[in-house]
Design a protein around this motif. Structure first.
Motif, short mmCIF file in Angstrom:
data_model
loop_
_atom_site.label_atom_id
_atom_site.label_comp_id
_atom_site.label_asym_id
_atom_site.label_seq_id
_atom_site.Cartn_x
_atom_site.Cartn_y
_atom_site.Cartn_z
N PRO A 78 8.13 5.77 -1.12
CA PRO A 78 9.04 4.65 -0.86
C PRO A 78 8.57 3.89 0.39
CG PRO A 78 10.26 6.67 -1.25
CD PRO A 78 8.83 7.07 -1.10
N PRO A 79 8.67 2.57 0.39
CA PRO A 79 8.24 1.80 1.57
C PRO A 79 9.00 2.22 2.82
CG PRO A 79 8.59 0.36 -0.31
CD PRO A 79 9.12 1.70 -0.70
N GLU A 80 8.24 2.46 3.89
CA GLU A 80 8.84 2.81 5.18
C GLU A 80 8.90 1.61 6.12
OE1 GLU A 80 7.38 7.07 6.28
OE2 GLU A 80 5.78 6.07 5.14
N ALA A 133 0.86 -1.19 0.00
CA ALA A 133 0.00 0.00 0.00
C ALA A 133 0.90 1.24 0.00
CB ALA A 133 -0.92 0.00 1.21
N PRO A 134 1.45 1.59 -1.16
CA PRO A 134 2.46 2.66 -1.20
C PRO A 134 1.89 4.07 -1.34
CG PRO A 134 2.29 1.62 -3.35
CD PRO A 134 1.34 0.87 -2.44
N VAL A 135 0.65 4.21 -1.80
CA VAL A 135 0.09 5.55 -2.02
C VAL A 135 -0.64 5.98 -0.77
CG1 VAL A 135 -1.41 6.97 -3.45
CG2 VAL A 135 -0.16 5.06 -4.48
N LEU A 136 -0.12 6.99 -0.09
CA LEU A 136 -0.69 7.44 1.17
C LEU A 136 -1.98 8.22 0.95
CD1 LEU A 136 2.58 8.56 2.99
CD2 LEU A 136 1.33 6.41 3.27
N ASP A 137 -2.76 8.33 2.00
CA ASP A 137 -4.05 9.02 1.92
C ASP A 137 -3.85 10.45 1.41
OD1 ASP A 137 -6.76 9.29 2.18
OD2 ASP A 137 -6.72 9.71 4.32
N ASN A 138 -4.68 10.84 0.44
CA ASN A 138 -4.67 12.17 -0.15
C ASN A 138 -3.47 12.42 -1.04
OD1 ASN A 138 -6.29 14.50 -0.44
ND2 ASN A 138 -4.92 15.68 0.88
N GLU A 139 -2.73 11.36 -1.38
CA GLU A 139 -1.60 11.48 -2.30
C GLU A 139 -1.97 10.81 -3.63
OE1 GLU A 139 1.13 13.16 -1.76
OE2 GLU A 139 0.75 13.65 0.33
N THR A 140 -1.23 11.13 -4.67
CA THR A 140 -1.48 10.52 -5.98
C THR A 140 -0.33 9.65 -6.45
OG1 THR A 140 -0.61 12.50 -7.08
CG2 THR A 140 -3.00 12.40 -6.68
N ARG A 141 0.84 9.80 -5.84
CA ARG A 141 2.01 9.02 -6.24
C ARG A 141 2.46 8.11 -5.10
NH1 ARG A 141 5.84 13.54 -9.31
NH2 ARG A 141 4.32 14.12 -10.95
#
Length: 295
Positions: free
Chosen positions: A134-136, A123-131
């Motif tokens: 990098p995995p944390e 699940a790489p795309v964070l909330d309210n982001e479009t891109r």
């Protein structure tokens, strides 16, 4: 920010004339109010690995989307995204309030993403982001978290010889509650974790989406579930919830202060069962709740 401004009280009466009151939360927002929102309580984590291990064919066998048997209950399977952004694979959703997640791994990755702002490869795309970010958290660590959550055990049922609870169990079935809250499921033989394979479990859910009517509908799209559709909530360990949470709060947003209220909020496909409960004698209502508290 969302602010709980108060409660709308909705009075009602049992069949024997005893009054009751349900409450609906009233939310206000500072700044711009969202077009769609849904307030959610954190769900119980016990038994998730066992629910994941139930075979898709068993879930499908309980679905009746067109109500072919005419019992008023028409549960349907949820379709969930089955992998990373490039897979496009569709799997049966079974976890979460709207059955949006097909596995514990997906559920954990979603919670990390949406609740904590932590990106993973799944699940790489964070909330309210479009891109994608990098995995944390590494795949290995996500695997460890998944294993931990998957193997959180369910406490044994209590009051196995209590006459009141046993009477309540019979009433639960007579009212048709088991049409959705299926008492028994069987896990498959091929789950990656051997501890979860080939077991008869008693979660009191069919893992299907059911329409519970406008009273419980929210406004936020979630997977392929409609506003009034919710996955049948597992009832195992519900009797231990007050001790864990230091109080009682049921349903997706905690509006129900008692199990009685939780039942009385049911509508839609559960309307007949709800009315059956509402018109029961007081002793039978108490017995049914005693049964639920024994789970």
């Amino acid at each position: 920010a969302a602010v709980l401004a108060g409660w709308q009280e909705l009075p009602g009466t049992y069949g024997d004339g005893t009054p009751f009151s349900l409450r609906r939360p009233v939310w206000t927002f500072t700044g711009t109010a969202p077009q769609a929102y849904s307030v959610r309580m954190a769900p119980a984590l016990v038994g998730l690995g066992l629910l994941e291990a139930v075979g898709e064919s068993e879930i499908a066998s309980r679905a009746d989307e067109c109500d072919a048997d005419g019992d008023g209950v028409s549960g349907r399977m949820s379709v969930a995204d089955g992998g990373d952004a490039s897979s496009g694979t569709a799997l049966v959703g079974r976890l979460g309030l709207k059955a949006t997640q097909p596995s514990v791994r997906h559920q954990v990755a979603r919670a990390l993403n949406r609740d904590m702002g932590v990106a993973t490869a799944l699940a790489p795309v964070l909330d309210n982001e479009t891109r994608p970010s990098p995995p944390e958290l590494s795949d290995a660590d996500l695997g460890l978290l998944t294993r931990y959550v998957s193997l959180l055990g369910v406490a044994a049922r209590r009051s196995l010889t209590d006459p009141q609870a046993l009477h309540g169990e019979a009433i639960f079935a007579q009212l048709g509650c088991t049409a959705c809250h299926a008492p028994s499921l069987t896990t498959g033989a091929h789950h990656p974790m051997a501890e979860l394979r080939s077991q008869v479990i008693h979660p009191y859910t069919d893992l299907l989406l059911h329409d519970l009517g406008p009273g419980l509908a929210d406004t936020m799209p979630d997977g392929d579930a409609t506003a009034s559709e919710w996955r049948t909530a597992p009832l195992w360990n519900i009797g231990l919830a007050p001790g864990v949470a230091e109080g009682e709060a049921y349903l997706h947003d905690g509006r129900a202060r008692t199990l009685h209220e939780a039942i009385l909020w049911h509508g839609g496909e559960a309307e007949a069962a709800r009315e059956g409960f509402r018109t029961l004698p007081a002793a039978d209502r108490a017995a049914l709740v005693a049964f639920l508290r024994s789970l």
